[in-house]
Scaffold this active site. Structure first.
Site, PDB file in Angstrom:
ATOM      1  N   ASN A  11      -1.242 -10.885  14.633  1.00  0.00           N
ATOM      2  CA  ASN A  11      -2.423  -9.912  15.089  1.00  0.00           C
ATOM      3  C   ASN A  11      -4.002 -10.469  14.489  1.00  0.00           C
ATOM      4  OD1 ASN A  11      -0.759  -7.957  16.471  1.00  0.00           O
ATOM      5  ND2 ASN A  11       0.053  -7.317  14.393  1.00  0.00           N
ATOM      6  N   ARG A  18      -9.981  -6.189  17.363  1.00  0.00           N
ATOM      7  CA  ARG A  18      -9.070  -5.280  16.821  1.00  0.00           C
ATOM      8  C   ARG A  18      -9.700  -4.574  15.772  1.00  0.00           C
ATOM      9  NH1 ARG A  18      -4.734  -7.527  12.272  1.00  0.00           N
ATOM     10  NH2 ARG A  18      -3.592  -5.702  11.867  1.00  0.00           N
ATOM     11  N   TYR A  23     -11.714  -4.365  10.422  1.00  0.00           N
ATOM     12  CA  TYR A  23     -11.785  -5.810  10.340  1.00  0.00           C
ATOM     13  C   TYR A  23     -13.161  -6.542  10.658  1.00  0.00           C
ATOM     14  CZ  TYR A  23      -6.632  -5.075   9.817  1.00  0.00           C
ATOM     15  OH  TYR A  23      -5.654  -4.638   9.306  1.00  0.00           O
ATOM     16  N   ASN A  74      -3.008 -15.353   5.161  1.00  0.00           N
ATOM     17  CA  ASN A  74      -3.147 -13.880   5.506  1.00  0.00           C
ATOM     18  C   ASN A  74      -1.747 -13.339   6.135  1.00  0.00           C
ATOM     19  OD1 ASN A  74      -3.637 -11.287   6.178  1.00  0.00           O
ATOM     20  ND2 ASN A  74      -5.890 -11.652   6.567  1.00  0.00           N
ATOM     21  N   ALA A  77       0.854  -8.076   8.427  1.00  0.00           N
ATOM     22  CA  ALA A  77       1.663  -6.966   8.266  1.00  0.00           C
ATOM     23  C   ALA A  77       2.883  -7.567   7.484  1.00  0.00           C
ATOM     24  CB  ALA A  77       2.112  -6.205   9.680  1.00  0.00           C
ATOM     25  N   GLU A  98      -3.258 -15.587  -1.374  1.00  0.00           N
ATOM     26  CA  GLU A  98      -2.881 -14.534  -0.268  1.00  0.00           C
ATOM     27  C   GLU A  98      -4.355 -13.951  -0.096  1.00  0.00           C
ATOM     28  OE1 GLU A  98       0.463 -12.192  -0.603  1.00  0.00           O
ATOM     29  OE2 GLU A  98      -0.723 -10.248  -0.002  1.00  0.00           O
ATOM     30  N   HIS A 100      -6.612 -10.722   2.081  1.00  0.00           N
ATOM     31  CA  HIS A 100      -6.637  -9.446   3.021  1.00  0.00           C
ATOM     32  C   HIS A 100      -8.247  -9.302   3.280  1.00  0.00           C
ATOM     33  CE1 HIS A 100      -2.341  -9.153   3.207  1.00  0.00           C
ATOM     34  NE2 HIS A 100      -2.549  -9.557   1.784  1.00  0.00           N
ATOM     35  N   ARG A 107      -5.925   1.836   2.078  1.00  0.00           N
ATOM     36  CA  ARG A 107      -5.718   2.251   3.384  1.00  0.00           C
ATOM     37  C   ARG A 107      -4.127   2.912   3.188  1.00  0.00           C
ATOM     38  NH1 ARG A 107      -5.833  -2.748   7.120  1.00  0.00           N
ATOM     39  NH2 ARG A 107      -5.544  -1.251   8.698  1.00  0.00           N
TER      40      ARG A 107
HETATM   41  C1  DQA Z   1      -4.512  -7.477   6.604  1.00  0.00           C
HETATM   42  C2  DQA Z   1      -4.116  -6.062   6.146  1.00  0.00           C
HETATM   43  C3  DQA Z   1      -2.564  -5.910   6.854  1.00  0.00           C
HETATM   44  O1  DQA Z   1      -1.988  -4.434   6.303  1.00  0.00           O
HETATM   45  C4  DQA Z   1      -2.382  -5.894   8.049  1.00  0.00           C
HETATM   46  O2  DQA Z   1      -1.201  -5.814   8.733  1.00  0.00           O
HETATM   47  C5  DQA Z   1      -3.140  -7.040   9.045  1.00  0.00           C
HETATM   48  C6  DQA Z   1      -4.415  -7.547   8.144  1.00  0.00           C
HETATM   49  C7  DQA Z   1      -6.080  -7.883   6.220  1.00  0.00           C
HETATM   50  O3  DQA Z   1      -6.418  -8.747   6.351  1.00  0.00           O
HETATM   51  O4  DQA Z   1      -6.654  -6.886   5.796  1.00  0.00           O
HETATM   52  O5  DQA Z   1      -2.787  -7.388   9.831  1.00  0.00           O
HETATM   53  O6  DQA Z   1      -3.738  -8.625   6.246  1.00  0.00           O
END
Ligand code: DQA
Length: 146
Positions: A11, A18, A23, A74, A77, A98, A100, A107
Protein backbone atom coordinates in the site's frame (compact mmCIF):
# COMPACT_ATOMS: atom_id res chain seq x y z
CA UNK A 1 30.64 3.23 -2.63
CA UNK A 2 28.01 1.86 -0.24
CA UNK A 3 24.81 0.47 -1.70
CA UNK A 4 21.54 0.75 0.25
CA UNK A 5 18.19 -0.88 -0.57
CA UNK A 6 14.98 0.98 0.30
CA UNK A 7 12.06 -1.47 0.48
CA UNK A 8 8.50 -0.24 0.86
CA UNK A 9 5.79 -2.83 1.47
CA UNK A 10 2.05 -3.10 0.82
CA UNK A 11 0.00 0.00 0.00
CA UNK A 12 2.93 2.40 0.08
CA UNK A 13 2.52 2.83 -3.69
CA UNK A 14 -0.66 4.70 -2.64
CA UNK A 15 1.23 7.47 -0.83
CA UNK A 16 -0.20 10.86 -1.76
CA UNK A 17 -3.68 9.39 -2.29
CA UNK A 18 -3.95 7.15 0.73
CA UNK A 19 -5.21 8.70 4.00
CA UNK A 20 -3.42 12.03 3.41
CA UNK A 21 -4.27 13.14 6.96
CA UNK A 22 -2.05 10.28 8.20
CA UNK A 23 0.61 9.89 5.49
CA UNK A 24 0.69 13.35 3.85
CA UNK A 25 0.20 14.34 0.22
CA UNK A 26 3.64 13.48 -1.18
CA UNK A 27 3.93 10.39 -3.35
CA UNK A 28 6.20 7.33 -3.40
CA UNK A 29 8.02 8.87 -6.38
CA UNK A 30 8.63 12.02 -4.30
CA UNK A 31 10.03 9.85 -1.49
CA UNK A 32 12.27 7.84 -3.80
CA UNK A 33 13.56 10.98 -5.58
CA UNK A 34 14.36 12.58 -2.22
CA UNK A 35 16.32 9.50 -1.14
CA UNK A 36 18.21 9.26 -4.43
CA UNK A 37 19.19 12.96 -4.12
CA UNK A 38 20.29 12.33 -0.55
CA UNK A 39 22.29 9.34 -1.78
CA UNK A 40 24.08 11.53 -4.34
CA UNK A 41 24.84 14.10 -1.65
CA UNK A 42 26.18 11.49 0.75
CA UNK A 43 28.01 9.49 -1.93
CA UNK A 44 26.12 6.21 -1.81
CA UNK A 45 24.02 4.23 -4.25
CA UNK A 46 20.30 3.93 -3.46
CA UNK A 47 18.01 1.30 -5.01
CA UNK A 48 14.29 1.67 -4.29
CA UNK A 49 11.63 -1.06 -4.41
CA UNK A 50 7.96 -1.31 -3.53
CA UNK A 51 5.86 -4.46 -3.45
CA UNK A 52 2.36 -5.35 -2.34
CA UNK A 53 3.38 -9.03 -2.03
CA UNK A 54 4.91 -10.58 1.07
CA UNK A 55 6.98 -13.12 -0.90
CA UNK A 56 8.47 -10.38 -3.07
CA UNK A 57 9.42 -8.37 0.02
CA UNK A 58 11.11 -11.51 1.40
CA UNK A 59 12.96 -12.09 -1.90
CA UNK A 60 14.22 -8.48 -1.86
CA UNK A 61 15.49 -8.87 1.71
CA UNK A 62 17.37 -12.04 0.69
CA UNK A 63 18.86 -10.28 -2.35
CA UNK A 64 20.03 -7.40 -0.20
CA UNK A 65 22.26 -9.83 1.74
CA UNK A 66 24.55 -10.22 -1.27
CA UNK A 67 24.14 -6.88 -2.98
CA UNK A 68 24.01 -4.19 -0.29
CA UNK A 69 25.57 -2.65 2.79
CA UNK A 70 22.22 -1.94 4.47
CA UNK A 71 18.46 -1.89 4.12
CA UNK A 72 15.81 0.69 4.98
CA UNK A 73 12.45 -1.06 5.17
CA UNK A 74 8.90 0.09 5.73
CA UNK A 75 7.06 -3.24 5.72
CA UNK A 76 3.64 -1.48 5.95
CA UNK A 77 1.03 -3.73 7.55
CA UNK A 78 3.38 -6.74 7.24
CA UNK A 79 5.18 -5.18 10.21
CA UNK A 80 2.39 -6.25 12.49
CA UNK A 81 2.05 -9.94 11.56
CA UNK A 82 4.59 -11.25 9.06
CA UNK A 83 6.86 -13.82 10.68
CA UNK A 84 8.12 -14.51 7.15
CA UNK A 85 9.47 -10.95 6.81
CA UNK A 86 10.86 -11.13 10.33
CA UNK A 87 12.71 -14.38 9.61
CA UNK A 88 14.04 -12.97 6.32
CA UNK A 89 15.52 -9.99 8.16
CA UNK A 90 16.97 -12.30 10.83
CA UNK A 91 18.55 -14.43 8.07
CA UNK A 92 20.78 -11.68 6.64
CA UNK A 93 23.93 -10.09 7.92
CA UNK A 94 23.50 -6.53 6.69
CA UNK A 95 21.97 -3.89 8.99
CA UNK A 96 18.26 -3.20 8.55
CA UNK A 97 16.44 -0.12 9.84
CA UNK A 98 12.64 -0.13 10.05
CA UNK A 99 10.80 3.10 9.26
CA UNK A 100 7.16 4.08 9.68
CA UNK A 101 5.87 7.36 8.30
CA UNK A 102 3.10 7.64 10.89
CA UNK A 103 3.41 7.32 14.65
CA UNK A 104 2.11 3.77 14.87
CA UNK A 105 2.04 4.00 18.68
CA UNK A 106 -0.55 6.79 18.55
CA UNK A 107 -2.85 4.73 16.29
CA UNK A 108 -4.92 1.52 16.54
CA UNK A 109 -3.72 -1.10 19.04
CA UNK A 110 -2.82 -3.62 16.30
CA UNK A 111 -0.20 -1.16 15.00
CA UNK A 112 1.57 -1.01 18.36
CA UNK A 113 3.17 -4.42 17.76
CA UNK A 114 6.02 -4.89 15.33
CA UNK A 115 7.10 -8.50 14.84
CA UNK A 116 9.95 -7.25 12.65
CA UNK A 117 11.52 -4.52 14.81
CA UNK A 118 13.24 -6.94 17.26
CA UNK A 119 15.45 -8.28 14.45
CA UNK A 120 16.36 -4.84 13.06
CA UNK A 121 19.14 -2.49 14.09
CA UNK A 122 16.54 0.11 15.03
CA UNK A 123 13.14 1.59 14.30
CA UNK A 124 12.13 5.17 13.42
CA UNK A 125 8.44 6.10 13.62
CA UNK A 126 6.25 9.13 13.21
CA UNK A 127 8.68 11.51 11.49
CA UNK A 128 7.21 11.30 8.00
CA UNK A 129 9.61 10.97 5.07
CA UNK A 130 12.40 12.38 7.22
CA UNK A 131 12.54 9.01 8.99
CA UNK A 132 13.99 7.45 5.82
CA UNK A 133 16.67 10.18 5.59
CA UNK A 134 17.61 9.63 9.23
CA UNK A 135 17.78 5.88 8.63
CA UNK A 136 20.13 6.48 5.70
CA UNK A 137 22.42 8.63 7.84
CA UNK A 138 22.39 5.96 10.55
CA UNK A 139 23.32 3.23 8.07
CA UNK A 140 26.16 5.27 6.61
CA UNK A 141 27.52 6.61 9.88
CA UNK A 142 26.57 3.81 12.26
CA UNK A 143 28.86 1.22 13.78
CA UNK A 144 29.46 -2.11 12.04
CA UNK A 145 27.12 -4.02 14.35
CA UNK A 146 24.15 -5.57 12.57
C1 DQA B 1 3.01 2.31 8.07
C2 DQA B 1 2.17 1.98 9.32
C3 DQA B 1 1.46 0.65 9.15
O1 DQA B 1 0.67 0.38 10.29
C4 DQA B 1 0.56 0.67 7.94
O2 DQA B 1 -0.03 -0.59 7.75
C5 DQA B 1 1.26 1.14 6.71
C6 DQA B 1 2.17 2.28 6.81
C7 DQA B 1 3.66 3.72 8.17
O3 DQA B 1 4.57 3.97 7.39
O4 DQA B 1 3.26 4.53 9.00
O5 DQA B 1 1.02 0.64 5.62
O6 DQA B 1 4.05 1.36 7.96
Amino acid sequence: MKHIYVINGPNLNRLGLREPGVYGTSTLVDLENMLKEEGLRLGCQISCFQSNHEGEVIDLIHKSADLTDGVIINPGALTHYSYGVRDAIASINVPVIEVHISNVHAREAFRHTSVTAPVTKGQIVGLGFMGYKLALTALLEGDEKK
